[in-house]
Design an enzyme around this catalytic site. Structure first.
Site, PDB file in Angstrom:
ATOM      1  N   THR A   1      64.336 124.479  23.919  1.00 49.18           N
ATOM      2  CA  THR A   1      63.788 123.312  23.209  1.00 49.18           C
ATOM      3  C   THR A   1      64.024 123.441  21.703  1.00 49.18           C
ATOM      4  O   THR A   1      64.348 122.465  21.025  1.00 49.18           O
ATOM      5  CB  THR A   1      62.271 123.196  23.494  1.00 49.18           C
ATOM      6  OG1 THR A   1      62.091 123.084  24.897  1.00 49.18           O
ATOM      7  CG2 THR A   1      61.651 122.007  22.794  1.00 49.18           C
TER       8      THR A   1
ATOM      9  N   HIS B   1      67.433 122.349  20.948  1.00 45.67           N
ATOM     10  CA  HIS B   1      67.537 120.880  20.868  1.00 45.67           C
ATOM     11  C   HIS B   1      67.062 120.388  19.494  1.00 45.67           C
ATOM     12  O   HIS B   1      67.659 119.503  18.893  1.00 45.67           O
ATOM     13  CB  HIS B   1      66.688 120.206  21.954  1.00 45.67           C
ATOM     14  CG  HIS B   1      67.233 120.375  23.339  1.00 45.67           C
ATOM     15  ND1 HIS B   1      68.396 119.781  23.747  1.00 45.67           N
ATOM     16  CD2 HIS B   1      66.780 121.071  24.403  1.00 45.67           C
ATOM     17  CE1 HIS B   1      68.634 120.104  25.013  1.00 45.67           C
ATOM     18  NE2 HIS B   1      67.673 120.898  25.430  1.00 45.67           N
TER      19      HIS B   1
HETATM   20  P1  NAD Z   1      69.328 126.959  29.631  1.00 45.01           P
HETATM   21  O1  NAD Z   1      69.955 125.744  29.088  1.00 45.01           O
HETATM   22  O2  NAD Z   1      69.375 128.226  28.862  1.00 45.01           O
HETATM   23  O3  NAD Z   1      69.929 127.266  31.087  1.00 45.01           O
HETATM   24  C1  NAD Z   1      70.602 126.346  31.864  1.00 45.01           C
HETATM   25  C2  NAD Z   1      71.768 127.075  32.505  1.00 45.01           C
HETATM   26  O4  NAD Z   1      72.434 126.175  33.381  1.00 45.01           O
HETATM   27  C3  NAD Z   1      72.807 127.571  31.491  1.00 45.01           C
HETATM   28  O5  NAD Z   1      72.973 128.981  31.609  1.00 45.01           O
HETATM   29  C4  NAD Z   1      74.057 126.794  31.868  1.00 45.01           C
HETATM   30  O6  NAD Z   1      75.249 127.537  31.670  1.00 45.01           O
HETATM   31  C5  NAD Z   1      73.782 126.538  33.349  1.00 45.01           C
HETATM   32  N1  NAD Z   1      74.691 125.539  33.960  1.00 45.01           N
HETATM   33  C6  NAD Z   1      75.507 124.639  33.351  1.00 45.01           C
HETATM   34  N2  NAD Z   1      76.234 123.964  34.271  1.00 45.01           N
HETATM   35  C7  NAD Z   1      75.868 124.455  35.485  1.00 45.01           C
HETATM   36  C8  NAD Z   1      76.269 124.162  36.809  1.00 45.01           C
HETATM   37  N3  NAD Z   1      77.182 123.215  37.078  1.00 45.01           N
HETATM   38  N4  NAD Z   1      75.704 124.854  37.821  1.00 45.01           N
HETATM   39  C9  NAD Z   1      74.762 125.800  37.570  1.00 45.01           C
HETATM   40  N5  NAD Z   1      74.342 126.116  36.316  1.00 45.01           N
HETATM   41  C10 NAD Z   1      74.881 125.451  35.295  1.00 45.01           C
HETATM   42  O7  NAD Z   1      67.825 126.580  29.931  1.00 45.01           O
HETATM   43  P2  NAD Z   1      66.502 127.421  30.247  1.00 45.01           P
HETATM   44  O8  NAD Z   1      65.768 127.665  28.982  1.00 45.01           O
HETATM   45  O9  NAD Z   1      66.757 128.565  31.155  1.00 45.01           O
HETATM   46  O10 NAD Z   1      65.715 126.263  31.034  1.00 45.01           O
HETATM   47  C11 NAD Z   1      66.205 125.786  32.273  1.00 45.01           C
HETATM   48  C12 NAD Z   1      66.014 124.290  32.401  1.00 45.01           C
HETATM   49  O11 NAD Z   1      64.625 123.985  32.489  1.00 45.01           O
HETATM   50  C13 NAD Z   1      66.549 123.447  31.234  1.00 45.01           C
HETATM   51  O12 NAD Z   1      67.068 122.232  31.769  1.00 45.01           O
HETATM   52  C14 NAD Z   1      65.294 123.141  30.443  1.00 45.01           C
HETATM   53  O13 NAD Z   1      65.417 121.955  29.689  1.00 45.01           O
HETATM   54  C15 NAD Z   1      64.284 122.996  31.527  1.00 45.01           C
HETATM   55  N6  NAD Z   1      62.888 123.252  31.172  1.00 45.01           N
HETATM   56  C16 NAD Z   1      61.958 122.453  31.743  1.00 45.01           C
HETATM   57  C17 NAD Z   1      60.630 122.704  31.525  1.00 45.01           C
HETATM   58  C18 NAD Z   1      59.599 121.874  32.215  1.00 45.01           C
HETATM   59  O14 NAD Z   1      58.409 122.020  31.906  1.00 45.01           O
HETATM   60  N7  NAD Z   1      59.986 121.044  33.163  1.00 45.01           N
HETATM   61  C19 NAD Z   1      60.211 123.752  30.693  1.00 45.01           C
HETATM   62  C20 NAD Z   1      61.208 124.562  30.128  1.00 45.01           C
HETATM   63  C21 NAD Z   1      62.545 124.312  30.371  1.00 45.01           C
END
Ligand code: NAD
Ligand code: ZN
Length: 342
Positions: free
Chosen positions: A40, A43
């Site tokens: 976040t 972003h």
């Molecule tokens: P991050 O962006 O570090 O990890 C996402 C991973 O997905 C990256 O390593 C990326 O390379 C990978 N990726 C890209 N394309 C892909 C594909 N085709 N197949 C598989 N993987 C692929 O994010 P993070 O900090 O580990 O968080 C994970 C997710 O959770 C993010 O989308 C984030 O926004 C979300 N999130 C949601 C909440 C919530 O409360 N719902 C809270 C925190 C984070």
């Protein structure tokens, strides 16, 4: 006090002097010792469309942190000066239907630390006492700084029974890798994790994934055959926010499977709902952490030997914040901890 501020509506973040926060009757003041950089924050740094629509400028950023209580509001009970603490970053209203029903993670009036109000990349942060989590001895200062994203992983992974199940995790970011650790700790059978980033897949392997799949190079179905999985995954944890990854999950789930969605999908992501309907999948959206059940589970998981240490790959001081943001933005990192008090 020193603080990392989103002070201009453009790419970047700036180390500035700001006024220390005040402490209300029900608040505590924490001297921040360690903080960690979240997706976040990236972003917010990048100033993408979400950030432009969400973040007030100027504002101190950061919500993953730990520190020491240095001041207590007059109404605060059960906490002491000197307590080593972290805090839930979602501040809930306390009076909506869900809050009153004890389901604070579903509060419709949630305000985020470092997103809607002053955050933790600062010498001091003031938070409501109810949000405080006292760190058990088993939780080091470093781990105390990353309980927020660990909580996302724990909340998502423990939504369904994983014992003996075949689990697919899409996305080996820090949260996906930590979810693999949870799945391994509680006794899942196959823990298959996908990504397109080999560095991160390597980290997920260290954390407990039994098979990593770089979907840019390898086919998930071939991997399933190799593992003798003829029917499909029992549990899916979507942690990438990438539509094609979610679609591959829907394609490879067994009938009656359970899916938890943490990754934030882009608006209008085309999803083949037929898979959900005809397979009879259960799909659960996940937001934040359960208050405060997830926090108890996190403490207990760490006390019972779950090893989270490898997920912290970099340390920087507050003055070196740019280095920390750069490595996070490169994708060649796990969690980056800022030794704020160093
Ligand atoms: P991050 O962006 O570090 O990890 C996402 C991973 O997905 C990256 O390593 C990326 O390379 C990978 N990726 C890209 N394309 C892909 C594909 N085709 N197949 C598989 N993987 C692929 O994010 P993070 O900090 O580990 O968080 C994970 C997710 O959770 C993010 O989308 C984030 O926004 C979300 N999130 C949601 C909440 C919530 O409360 N719902 C809270 C925190 C984070
Ligand atoms: Zn509420």
């Amino acid at each position: 006090m020193k603080s990392l501020v989103k002070s201009k509506p453009e790419q970047g973040i700036w180390l500035e002097e700001v006024k220390a926060p005040t402490v209300g009757h029900n608040d505590v003041l924490i001297k921040v010792r360690k903080a960690a950089i979240c997706g976040t924050d990236i972003h917010i740094y990048n100033w993408d469309e979400w950030a432009q629509n969400t973040i007030p400028v100027p504002m101190t950023v950061g919500h993953e942190f730990m520190g020491e209580i240095v001041e207590l509001g007059s109404e605060v009970k059960g906490l002491s000066i000197g307590d080593r603490v972290s805090a839930e970053g979602h501040i809930t209203c306390g009076h909506c239907r869900n809050c009153r029903a004890g389901k604070r993670h579903l509060c419709r009036n949630t305000v985020g630390i470092g997103v809607s109000r002053a955050g933790a990349f600062a010498d001091y942060i003031s938070v409501p006492a109810i949000n405080i989590y006292k760190l058990p001895d088993a939780v080091t200062d470093d781990l105390g700084a990353i309980l927020d994203p660990f909580g996302n992983a724990v909340h998502t992974a423990l939504t369904y029974d994983l014992v003996g199940e075949d689990v697919l995790i899409t996305g080996a970011g820090p949260i996906g890798a930590m979810a693999a650790a949870v799945a391994a700790h509680v006794g899942a059978r196959n823990i298959v994790i996908t990504d397109v980033n080999d560095y991160r897949l390597g980290l997920a392997k260290t954390m407990g994934a039994t098979r990593t799949v770089n979907v840019a190079k390898e086919n998930l179905r071939d991997v399933m055959s190799e593992l003798g999985m003829t029917e499909g995954f029992d549990v899916g944890l979507e942690m990438s926010g990438v539509p094609s990854a979610f679609q591959s999950m829907l394609d490879t789930m067994n009938h009656g499977g359970h899916v938890a969605l943490l990754g934030i999908l882009p608006k209008g992501a085309g999803i083949d709902w037929d898979k959900v309907i005809f397979k009879g999948l259960q799909v659960q959206g996940i937001y934040g952490r359960r208050m405060f059940e997830t926090w108890y589970k996190m403490g207990a998981l760490l006390q019972s030997g779950l090893n989270l240490k490898p997920i912290i790959t970099h340390h920087v001081t507050a003055d070196e914040f740019q280095k920390g943001f750069d490595v996070m933005r490169s994708g060649q990192s796990g969690k980056v901890v800022i030794d704020w008090a160093a």
